[in-house]
Design a protein around this motif. Sequence first.
Motif, PDB file in Angstrom:
ATOM      1  N   GLY A 212       9.707  -8.588   4.109  1.00  0.00           N
ATOM      2  CA  GLY A 212      10.974  -7.914   3.880  1.00  0.00           C
ATOM      3  C   GLY A 212      10.870  -6.410   3.821  1.00  0.00           C
ATOM      4  O   GLY A 212      11.829  -5.723   3.478  1.00  0.00           O
ATOM      5  N   GLN A 213       9.730  -5.838   4.152  1.00  0.00           N
ATOM      6  CA  GLN A 213       9.578  -4.388   4.145  1.00  0.00           C
ATOM      7  C   GLN A 213       8.413  -3.990   5.060  1.00  0.00           C
ATOM      8  O   GLN A 213       7.495  -4.769   5.291  1.00  0.00           O
ATOM      9  N   LEU A 214       8.485  -2.780   5.577  1.00  0.00           N
ATOM     10  CA  LEU A 214       7.424  -2.285   6.439  1.00  0.00           C
ATOM     11  C   LEU A 214       6.197  -1.917   5.607  1.00  0.00           C
ATOM     12  O   LEU A 214       6.309  -1.332   4.530  1.00  0.00           O
ATOM     13  N   THR A 215       5.044  -2.266   6.138  1.00  0.00           N
ATOM     14  CA  THR A 215       3.776  -1.869   5.513  1.00  0.00           C
ATOM     15  C   THR A 215       2.832  -1.413   6.625  1.00  0.00           C
ATOM     16  O   THR A 215       3.185  -1.414   7.801  1.00  0.00           O
ATOM     17  N   GLY A 216       1.634  -1.043   6.244  1.00  0.00           N
ATOM     18  CA  GLY A 216       0.625  -0.673   7.242  1.00  0.00           C
ATOM     19  C   GLY A 216       0.377   0.810   7.284  1.00  0.00           C
ATOM     20  O   GLY A 216       0.736   1.571   6.373  1.00  0.00           O
TER      21      GLY A 216
ATOM     22  N   ASP B 229       0.592  -6.200  10.371  1.00  0.00           N
ATOM     23  CA  ASP B 229       1.922  -5.602  10.467  1.00  0.00           C
ATOM     24  C   ASP B 229       2.953  -6.576  11.011  1.00  0.00           C
ATOM     25  O   ASP B 229       4.154  -6.448  10.747  1.00  0.00           O
ATOM     26  N   ALA B 230       2.501  -7.555  11.807  1.00  0.00           N
ATOM     27  CA  ALA B 230       3.435  -8.521  12.399  1.00  0.00           C
ATOM     28  C   ALA B 230       4.116  -9.374  11.348  1.00  0.00           C
ATOM     29  O   ALA B 230       5.140 -10.014  11.627  1.00  0.00           O
ATOM     30  N   LEU B 231       3.589  -9.405  10.131  1.00  0.00           N
ATOM     31  CA  LEU B 231       4.158 -10.217   9.059  1.00  0.00           C
ATOM     32  C   LEU B 231       5.183  -9.453   8.225  1.00  0.00           C
ATOM     33  O   LEU B 231       5.645  -9.948   7.202  1.00  0.00           O
TER      34      LEU B 231
ATOM     35  N   PRO C 272       8.162   3.323   1.725  1.00  0.00           N
ATOM     36  CA  PRO C 272       7.092   3.848   0.862  1.00  0.00           C
ATOM     37  C   PRO C 272       5.771   3.094   0.953  1.00  0.00           C
ATOM     38  O   PRO C 272       4.743   3.604   0.495  1.00  0.00           O
ATOM     39  N   PHE C 273       5.778   1.894   1.548  1.00  0.00           N
ATOM     40  CA  PHE C 273       4.543   1.123   1.631  1.00  0.00           C
ATOM     41  C   PHE C 273       3.798   1.356   2.954  1.00  0.00           C
ATOM     42  O   PHE C 273       2.779   0.715   3.211  1.00  0.00           O
ATOM     43  N   VAL C 274       4.312   2.266   3.775  1.00  0.00           N
ATOM     44  CA  VAL C 274       3.627   2.646   5.012  1.00  0.00           C
ATOM     45  C   VAL C 274       2.884   3.955   4.770  1.00  0.00           C
ATOM     46  O   VAL C 274       3.469   4.923   4.285  1.00  0.00           O
ATOM     47  N   ARG C 275       1.630   3.980   5.111  1.00  0.00           N
ATOM     48  CA  ARG C 275       0.834   5.198   4.979  1.00  0.00           C
ATOM     49  C   ARG C 275       0.784   5.909   6.323  1.00  0.00           C
ATOM     50  O   ARG C 275       0.508   5.282   7.349  1.00  0.00           O
TER      51      ARG C 275
ATOM     52  N   VAL D 250       2.899  -2.843  19.606  1.00  0.00           N
ATOM     53  CA  VAL D 250       2.840  -1.598  18.844  1.00  0.00           C
ATOM     54  C   VAL D 250       3.395  -1.912  17.463  1.00  0.00           C
ATOM     55  O   VAL D 250       4.362  -2.671  17.335  1.00  0.00           O
ATOM     56  N   SER D 251       2.782  -1.361  16.423  1.00  0.00           N
ATOM     57  CA  SER D 251       3.187  -1.723  15.072  1.00  0.00           C
ATOM     58  C   SER D 251       4.651  -1.373  14.823  1.00  0.00           C
ATOM     59  O   SER D 251       5.141  -0.334  15.292  1.00  0.00           O
ATOM     60  N   PRO D 252       5.372  -2.216  14.079  1.00  0.00           N
ATOM     61  CA  PRO D 252       6.782  -1.916  13.757  1.00  0.00           C
ATOM     62  C   PRO D 252       6.950  -0.581  13.053  1.00  0.00           C
ATOM     63  O   PRO D 252       7.953   0.108  13.261  1.00  0.00           O
ATOM     64  N   ALA D 253       5.981  -0.211  12.214  1.00  0.00           N
ATOM     65  CA  ALA D 253       6.079   1.068  11.510  1.00  0.00           C
ATOM     66  C   ALA D 253       6.026   2.237  12.486  1.00  0.00           C
ATOM     67  O   ALA D 253       6.777   3.214  12.360  1.00  0.00           O
ATOM     68  N   ALA D 254       5.139   2.158  13.490  1.00  0.00           N
ATOM     69  CA  ALA D 254       5.041   3.217  14.491  1.00  0.00           C
ATOM     70  C   ALA D 254       6.319   3.293  15.320  1.00  0.00           C
ATOM     71  O   ALA D 254       6.803   4.383  15.645  1.00  0.00           O
ATOM     72  N   VAL D 255       6.880   2.139  15.657  1.00  0.00           N
ATOM     73  CA  VAL D 255       8.130   2.114  16.420  1.00  0.00           C
ATOM     74  C   VAL D 255       9.249   2.769  15.617  1.00  0.00           C
ATOM     75  O   VAL D 255      10.042   3.558  16.145  1.00  0.00           O
ATOM     76  N   ARG D 256       9.312   2.460  14.325  1.00  0.00           N
ATOM     77  CA  ARG D 256      10.359   3.027  13.469  1.00  0.00           C
ATOM     78  C   ARG D 256      10.214   4.540  13.351  1.00  0.00           C
ATOM     79  O   ARG D 256      11.199   5.277  13.443  1.00  0.00           O
TER      80      ARG D 256
END
Length: 302
Positions: A87-91, A80-82, A118-121, A278-284
């Motif tokens: 250019g988009q959130l994943t993970g 996730d750090a990448l 859409p690329f985050v599950r 903490v993953s960027p997706a979780a923070v968002r």
Amino acid sequence: MELRQLEYFMAVADDMSFTRAAQRVHVVQSALSTSIKKLEDELAVQLFDRSRQQIRLTPAGDEFRRHARQLLNAARLAKDALNDYRGQLTGTVEFGSLVTFGALDVPKVLGDFHAAHPFVRIRLRLSQSGSSSYLASIADGSLDLALVSAPDRYPAGIDLHLLAQEQMVFTCRADHPLAKRKRVGIEQLADENLVGFPEGFGIRRLIDDAFAAAALIPRILYEVPADFTVSAALIRNGLGTAFMPESEVGRFGDLVGIPLAAPIDWRIYLARSQREHVSPAAVRLADMLAAAAEVARRPSSS
């Protein structure tokens, strides 16, 4: 040792079933069993005791689970750090939910998050033993975020952010003897046949504590680990009464909600780890839930 082997091990350790674990990780059971056996051979220890009808972790397996979870979390965070480079959130965001959210529209927030990323599950979990069980999962990293109702204690290293708060009301049919009251005291409800959540749920603990403060024990005949639609149906058919958050009663126009003489406040918190990574997706997602809660708290302009 491969990450996939660790994922398979954790699936079996969490579900205590090779069949359910295989369904969870989308592989045939024979492939999962073979992978676990190869892992045990490589480690030269038995991770699971298969000698009984219900499998269980061996002491070595229990110790290995803690390290395996840390390794998988580290691998997920490294990936996730990448995000900035992609250019988009994943993970994946592991999210513990409640069965009811009051005025907070959690499904809409999850839908908005999915549309934007859409690329985050999002893997949604719903505990059948109450939201307090999520706190240990937040602490050990198996959950990223969780909604928690009425936590009485929680492990160190967890941040709780208040999202929503409202009062519980006594809920009954319009023909109930107390339906015309402006307020009702707990003492007047000692003989009520109540519909409530099972023990361990936050709302149940609020009601139990309110009765205990009045030296009473609630008579909960129907334990319903589901949203208030089921409770409303039981009340509607004359099987009992219930305590509901005020916003929930508004969904059932044929039922009456009566304020309590001694108010009982129901609160929903967002729990997350205080860990630095903490993953960027979780923070968002946490930010979006907090923003939606802030909007829900604003008084209506109408």
